[in-house]
Design an enzyme around this catalytic site. Structure first.
Site, PDB file in Angstrom:
ATOM      1  N   GLU A  10      50.850  50.164  26.382  1.00 24.63           N
ATOM      2  CA  GLU A  10      51.600  51.120  25.747  1.00 24.63           C
ATOM      3  C   GLU A  10      51.165  52.271  25.319  1.00 24.63           C
ATOM      4  O   GLU A  10      51.149  54.084  25.726  1.00 24.63           O
ATOM      5  CB  GLU A  10      52.406  50.842  24.100  1.00 24.63           C
ATOM      6  CG  GLU A  10      53.950  50.209  24.380  1.00 24.63           C
ATOM      7  CD  GLU A  10      53.814  49.772  23.277  1.00 24.63           C
ATOM      8  OE1 GLU A  10      54.494  50.993  22.141  1.00 24.63           O
ATOM      9  OE2 GLU A  10      54.313  48.822  22.747  1.00 24.63           O
ATOM     10  N   ASP A  83      53.282  46.268  23.151  1.00 26.57           N
ATOM     11  CA  ASP A  83      52.735  45.517  22.011  1.00 26.57           C
ATOM     12  C   ASP A  83      53.989  43.841  21.266  1.00 26.57           C
ATOM     13  O   ASP A  83      54.661  43.640  21.892  1.00 26.57           O
ATOM     14  CB  ASP A  83      53.445  46.611  20.569  1.00 26.57           C
ATOM     15  CG  ASP A  83      52.076  47.805  20.590  1.00 26.57           C
ATOM     16  OD1 ASP A  83      50.803  47.307  21.536  1.00 26.57           O
ATOM     17  OD2 ASP A  83      52.078  48.346  19.690  1.00 26.57           O
ATOM     18  N   ASP A  85      55.865  42.639  19.001  1.00 26.54           N
ATOM     19  CA  ASP A  85      57.089  42.883  18.461  1.00 26.54           C
ATOM     20  C   ASP A  85      57.961  43.588  19.569  1.00 26.54           C
ATOM     21  O   ASP A  85      58.212  43.328  20.616  1.00 26.54           O
ATOM     22  CB  ASP A  85      56.422  43.872  17.483  1.00 26.54           C
ATOM     23  CG  ASP A  85      56.272  45.870  17.850  1.00 26.54           C
ATOM     24  OD1 ASP A  85      56.449  45.435  19.142  1.00 26.54           O
ATOM     25  OD2 ASP A  85      55.782  45.666  16.941  1.00 26.54           O
ATOM     26  N   GLU A  87      59.814  46.030  19.261  1.00 27.17           N
ATOM     27  CA  GLU A  87      59.892  47.317  19.741  1.00 27.17           C
ATOM     28  C   GLU A  87      59.221  46.981  21.300  1.00 27.17           C
ATOM     29  O   GLU A  87      59.005  47.514  22.423  1.00 27.17           O
ATOM     30  CB  GLU A  87      58.824  48.140  19.162  1.00 27.17           C
ATOM     31  CG  GLU A  87      59.458  49.635  19.053  1.00 27.17           C
ATOM     32  CD  GLU A  87      60.775  50.242  18.443  1.00 27.17           C
ATOM     33  OE1 GLU A  87      61.490  50.966  19.048  1.00 27.17           O
ATOM     34  OE2 GLU A  87      60.948  49.281  17.382  1.00 27.17           O
ATOM     35  N   TYR A 302      46.212  42.480  15.752  1.00 27.86           N
ATOM     36  CA  TYR A 302      47.846  43.126  15.657  1.00 27.86           C
ATOM     37  C   TYR A 302      48.221  43.639  14.149  1.00 27.86           C
ATOM     38  O   TYR A 302      48.107  43.248  12.791  1.00 27.86           O
ATOM     39  CB  TYR A 302      49.046  42.977  15.877  1.00 27.86           C
ATOM     40  CG  TYR A 302      50.456  43.657  16.132  1.00 27.86           C
ATOM     41  CD1 TYR A 302      49.932  44.973  16.985  1.00 27.86           C
ATOM     42  CD2 TYR A 302      51.546  43.296  16.112  1.00 27.86           C
ATOM     43  CE1 TYR A 302      50.901  45.618  17.408  1.00 27.86           C
ATOM     44  CE2 TYR A 302      52.391  44.135  16.643  1.00 27.86           C
ATOM     45  CZ  TYR A 302      52.210  45.600  17.056  1.00 27.86           C
ATOM     46  OH  TYR A 302      52.768  47.062  17.024  1.00 27.86           O
ATOM     47  N   ARG A 304      50.624  45.324  12.472  1.00 25.03           N
ATOM     48  CA  ARG A 304      52.211  44.892  12.599  1.00 25.03           C
ATOM     49  C   ARG A 304      52.596  43.503  11.658  1.00 25.03           C
ATOM     50  O   ARG A 304      52.890  43.239  13.264  1.00 25.03           O
ATOM     51  CB  ARG A 304      53.680  45.820  12.964  1.00 25.03           C
ATOM     52  CG  ARG A 304      53.094  48.030  13.524  1.00 25.03           C
ATOM     53  CD  ARG A 304      53.874  48.371  13.975  1.00 25.03           C
ATOM     54  NE  ARG A 304      53.268  49.261  13.950  1.00 25.03           N
ATOM     55  CZ  ARG A 304      52.936  50.079  14.782  1.00 25.03           C
ATOM     56  NH1 ARG A 304      52.475  49.246  15.651  1.00 25.03           N
ATOM     57  NH2 ARG A 304      52.279  51.878  15.135  1.00 25.03           N
ATOM     58  N   HIS A 348      53.308  36.778  14.515  1.00 29.64           N
ATOM     59  CA  HIS A 348      52.212  37.218  14.079  1.00 29.64           C
ATOM     60  C   HIS A 348      50.872  36.521  12.950  1.00 29.64           C
ATOM     61  O   HIS A 348      51.616  36.267  12.264  1.00 29.64           O
ATOM     62  CB  HIS A 348      52.123  39.098  14.494  1.00 29.64           C
ATOM     63  CG  HIS A 348      52.810  39.819  14.875  1.00 29.64           C
ATOM     64  ND1 HIS A 348      53.280  39.507  16.099  1.00 29.64           N
ATOM     65  CD2 HIS A 348      54.115  40.799  14.228  1.00 29.64           C
ATOM     66  CE1 HIS A 348      54.395  40.322  16.636  1.00 29.64           C
ATOM     67  NE2 HIS A 348      54.392  40.782  15.737  1.00 29.64           N
TER      68      HIS A 348
END
Length: 694
Positions: A10, A83, A85, A87, A302, A304, A348
């Protein structure tokens, strides 16, 4: 080159980090976030066609997407390393569709830390894009668009232009407004405490304090000075006898390692970071920094996450480090495990250092001040989470005085445990040196100390306490808290004063309208239930379009009624109390992106505007002009001279009006972590402290 692997991430920072250790067989490109999204110019959701999203290439991303597609044609293999997740999964899915990669192809990799070992392992364990996770993100995106693009125009029509509403931001605003109402309607209640200073019959240093705790065996409440007087009269003739002496060893366990919300809370409390600053710096630590001979490496996992789970390899590394650095007594026999909240996705790990061996001091030279302080906080919290408890010797003494009972207690730290690395926030108990006492021992009353108190209203929310409540109520996700807070500040729904949120008149008006016509949108339990349904979509147990359909039908009905029934509200501009210097008409107070400003009431004929400067009643130490409070572009308060630009006096700390007797610079007020004020010279070369009363 046919054998080359195209790896897409990203961010450019992450691409640079990976490029340092993946070698010549890989070409790395950054999508720079999302490449496709719903259009900004229209709703972009086909409500008649079962809520089908109408995605378009984001403006400015055409060239990036074309470059990625061209590179994919040349590559032997494409890996999507966005990433780890929802998103990131959605971005991977959009890229997959753009490059026409078959849905079943093992093109998706995810890693939770940017280290050589983690990335190589992820490449070996590639998988297809997880459509259930993508659908959870699509459901959230479509729900937020349906709410935002329908409610916002209603607010423009009924209140004023430029407003917005959203699922999470509206609930956050309601919580702040509700708290303000509680404070406004709070009626203080009088109550008293009665402390007694006793003398044990053993001579010197035998005085200690106990508090009146019970009457006839039940907890006592004292609500007036008359009750205090009656108690005092009764106790004058009472015998004071030690009823019970209880010694216990108490253990206090360490806190779990950070998740996103607790990191934001602690960075706010300890470092004075706002949540967006915390997330920005954490992103830098995650994506990778140049660490001397070691090269570029991600320093934390990570950022988040809502899970406190830790990889067993990291736990064992921590135990080895603790053993060798602090000693065997600081390392538990087996790793400490922590339970995540029920709603945690657990995809995570918790936020932790990628290697315990990279101590904050060992990498300090390579980090900015913000990076170092946040990394130190994360490192300390993780190491402490894997250490033994702190141990206290506690002593409780119950004292009988006829119908009344007093209690004295003390606690003494016996073994520091995890606190050697990470101290807690709470204040240490005041020392109460209780002498050696035995059951049945008679005591002499030295003094009674009654004290009047009044109950206090609940405090206004700080960023930390608001995030804590949103998390407890399962409103939103860790990644949504920072942008939610930014939005309600930018819309002028709330103001931040002394790091606390105060709702504006506009904030109350918006909440009142939503309360009246959209009860579900503001209902905490309803919003939390929606989060639970999105989790079920991710788990493949619920169809995402059904979630949207079930929400939209009653919402659309409420919307139609509100368009017809909601009253138009006129918010009158506040008069500034001065005339326009250009045309003489009254100046009005308006709201803009950077807060309040003054504008001529003759707009558009007269376009004169002025900033609003709060005068402090202090003289500038450089030119004797007036010191005013100003706002930076990021909304932070600073102080300057009203004669700027002729005078360039500026200070982040509040001036006191005093001049340093040593160097002649300004004396400013600084606050330590305990919010205690000190007055100090702002000259870095001087830093002379001044007595507060001086």
């Amino acid at each position: 080159m046919a054998g080359t692997t195209l790896l897409i991430v990203e961010s450019a920072a992450k691409a640079r980090t990976l490029g340092k250790f993946l070698g010549k067989g890989y070409k790395i490109k950054a999508s720079v976030g999302h490449v496709r999204d719903l259009p900004k110019s229209k709703l972009g959701v086909d409500v008649e066609n079962d809520f089908e999203p109408q995605y378009i290439t984001i403006r400015g991303k055409g060239d990036i997407l074309k470059e990625i597609k061209d590179e994919s044609q040349k590559a032997g293999r494409v890996l999507l390393a966005t990433d780890p997740d929802r998103e990131g999964e959605a971005i991977a899915w959009h890229l997959q569709n753009a490059m026409k990669i078959p849905p079943e192809e093992n093109c998706r990799i995810e890693f939770h830390e940017i280290t050589r070992e983690a990335v190589k392992k992820a490449i070996k364990n590639s998988r297809p894009v997880d459509l259930s996770r993508v659908n959870a993100q699509q459901a959230r995106r479509v729900l937020d668009r349906l709410v935002g693009y329908n409610l916002s125009p209603l607010l423009w029509n009924k209140i004023r232009k430029g407003l917005s509403a959203g699922r999470v931001q509206s609930v956050a605003l309601k919580l702040i407004c509700d708290r303000e109402e509680e404070i406004k309607n709070f009626i203080p209640q009088e109550y008293w405490t009665v402390d007694a200073i006793f003398n044990a019959a053993k001579g010197k240093n035998s005085k200690f304090t106990a508090r009146l705790a019970s009457y006839q065996g039940k907890k006592i409440e004292i609500n007036s000075d008359k009750e205090v007087a009656a108690i005092g009269e009764y106790l004058q003739g009472a015998n004071f006898t030690v009823l019970k002496v209880e010694r216990k060893e108490k253990r206090k366990n360490p806190n779990p390692p950070f998740i996103t919300s607790t990191l934001q809370q602690e960075a706010s409390r300890r470092l004075n970071f706002f949540s967006n600053r915390t997330m920005r710096v954490a992103q830098e630590l995650y994506e990778g920094l140049e660490i001397g001979k070691e090269g570029t490496v991600g320093l934390i996992t990570y950022l988040r996450t809502d899970s406190t789970r830790v990889a067993s390899s990291a736990q064992m590394e921590a135990l080895d480090f603790i053993n060798s650095t602090f000693g065997a007594e600081f390392a538990p026999d087996k790793p400490n495990e922590y339970k995540s909240r029920k709603s945690a996705q657990d995809a995570h790990e918790a936020i932790r250092p990628t290697s315990i061996q990279r101590t904050p001091e060992s990498v300090k030279a390579f980090l900015s001040r913000d990076q170092y302080r946040l990394y130190q906080l994360i490192w300390n919290r993780f190491v402490s989470s894997q250490m033994t408890p702190a141990v206290y010797d506690s002593l409780t003494v119950d004292i009988s005085a006829g119908d009344y009972g007093f209690r004295a207690s003390s606690s003494q730290l016996k073994f520091i445990g995890y606190k050697k690395v990470y101290s807690d926030n709470e204040e240490e108990e005041p020392k109460n040196n209780i002498p050696e006492l035995k059951k049945g021992e008679e005591l002499a009353l030295h003094e009674l100390k009654p004290e009047q108190h009044f109950t206090q209203p609940p405090p206004r929310f700080s960023e930390a306490s608001l995030i804590k409540l949103l998390e407890e109520k399962s409103v939103g996700r860790p990644s949504t808290y920072a942008p939610t807070i930014d939005t309600i500040l930018k819309r002028n729904y709330v103001e931040r004063q002394n790091r606390q949120f105060i709702p504006t008149e506009l904030g109350f008006i918006v909440v009142d309208l939503l309360k009246e016509h959209f009860a579900n949108i503001l209902d905490v339990e309803f919003t939390a239930r929606m989060e639970g349904e999105l989790d079920l979509v991710e788990e493949g147990k619920l169809d995402w379009k059904k979630v949207v359909r079930d929400f939209y039908e009653p919402f659309h009905s409420d919307l139609e009624k509100a368009r017809e029934l909601a009253q138009k509200i006129e918010i009158k501009d506040e008069e500034a109390g001065k005339e326009c210097p250009q045309c003489g008409r009254p100046m009005l107070i308006k709201h803009g992106r950077f807060g309040k400003f003054m504008a001529c009431s003759g707009f558009p004929e007269c376009r004169h505007t002025q900033s609003i400067n709060q005068e402090l009643g202090l003289k500038c130490p450089l030119c004797q002009g007036s010191i005013v409070a100003l706002k930076s572009k990021k909304g932070r308060t600073f102080y300057g001279c009203s004669n700027y630009p002729q005078c360039n006096f500026r200070s982040w700390d509040k001036p006191t009006g005093k001049i340093c007797p040593h160097c002649g610079d300004a004396i400013v007020e600084k606050f330590n972590k305990k919010k205690e004020a000190t007055q100090i010279c702002q000259n870095p070369a001087c830093k002379q402290k001044v007595e507060m009363g001086g």
